[in-house]
Design an enzyme around this catalytic site. Sequence first.
Site, mmCIF file in Angstrom:
data_model
loop_
_atom_site.group_PDB
_atom_site.id
_atom_site.type_symbol
_atom_site.label_atom_id
_atom_site.label_comp_id
_atom_site.label_asym_id
_atom_site.label_seq_id
_atom_site.Cartn_x
_atom_site.Cartn_y
_atom_site.Cartn_z
ATOM 1 N N TYR A 34 0.843 -1.201 0.000
ATOM 2 C CA TYR A 34 0.000 0.000 0.000
ATOM 3 C C TYR A 34 0.879 1.252 0.000
ATOM 4 O O TYR A 34 0.656 2.187 -0.764
ATOM 5 C CB TYR A 34 -0.945 -0.015 1.207
ATOM 6 C CG TYR A 34 -1.763 1.241 1.336
ATOM 7 C CD1 TYR A 34 -2.769 1.530 0.426
ATOM 8 C CD2 TYR A 34 -1.507 2.156 2.365
ATOM 9 C CE1 TYR A 34 -3.512 2.703 0.529
ATOM 10 C CE2 TYR A 34 -2.242 3.321 2.470
ATOM 11 C CZ TYR A 34 -3.242 3.596 1.554
ATOM 12 O OH TYR A 34 -3.974 4.756 1.662
ATOM 13 N N GLU A 79 -11.446 6.143 4.332
ATOM 14 C CA GLU A 79 -10.872 7.008 5.369
ATOM 15 C C GLU A 79 -11.910 7.274 6.461
ATOM 16 O O GLU A 79 -11.571 7.315 7.647
ATOM 17 C CB GLU A 79 -10.378 8.332 4.770
ATOM 18 C CG GLU A 79 -9.169 8.213 3.866
ATOM 19 C CD GLU A 79 -7.882 7.823 4.573
ATOM 20 O OE1 GLU A 79 -7.832 7.852 5.826
ATOM 21 O OE2 GLU A 79 -6.908 7.477 3.870
ATOM 22 N N TRP A 104 -5.585 1.638 10.260
ATOM 23 C CA TRP A 104 -5.708 1.549 8.798
ATOM 24 C C TRP A 104 -5.545 0.108 8.334
ATOM 25 O O TRP A 104 -6.124 -0.304 7.333
ATOM 26 C CB TRP A 104 -4.692 2.467 8.132
ATOM 27 C CG TRP A 104 -4.802 2.467 6.643
ATOM 28 C CD1 TRP A 104 -3.874 2.037 5.755
ATOM 29 C CD2 TRP A 104 -5.929 2.889 5.856
ATOM 30 N NE1 TRP A 104 -4.344 2.169 4.463
ATOM 31 C CE2 TRP A 104 -5.595 2.694 4.493
ATOM 32 C CE3 TRP A 104 -7.180 3.417 6.156
ATOM 33 C CZ2 TRP A 104 -6.465 3.002 3.456
ATOM 34 C CZ3 TRP A 104 -8.051 3.723 5.114
ATOM 35 C CH2 TRP A 104 -7.693 3.521 3.786
#
Length: 197
Positions: free
Chosen positions: A26, A48, A56
Amino acid sequence: MSDDGLVRCGWAVVRPGPDADLYRNYHDDEWGHPLKDGTALFERMSLEAFQSGLSWLIILRKRENFRRAFHGFDVEKVARFTDDDVERLLADNGIVRNRAKIEATVANARAAVDLGSPQDLSDLLWSFAPPPRPRFAELSDIPSTSPESTAMARELKRRGFRFVGPTTAYALMQATGMVDDHISACWVQANGSKRVQ
């Protein structure tokens, strides 16, 4: 420095294992790369918001499930979600089951449709991108908000978007390359290409 000899942002370096690869990929291939496709930006905005208050890594692990559950984050399709769809999503253990965040995603799709096309969403978000600046040397120097993210959040709220406050807006700006918050020593270039070490 990572075990492959490349310098990365500290948040992307975790213990060896599948999560390490997920985070590293990522970081290397997506985070901070300029993203202007409206549908992809809607996905990032949605993820988000779901990440708010969570790691995350949880979102990355569930990303494909989110894409399935929200029909590829097609704003037209998500905007047509009904109360039955919300209940379906609340029963889906493949995603984060938070009613407020699910309802916000549907409301945000409707707000995005009201803008016109997905490209109009991209144009709106990118209108808040600040001029390029030098990279920070340390993660601790990187802010969690900016005047631009505060202005973005205010405008999105005015247009009916939810769960996109200044901090979430700044995280979106970081993730989609509106700001370059890779540390100065990181091997990933601001434009998404890789530096040769």
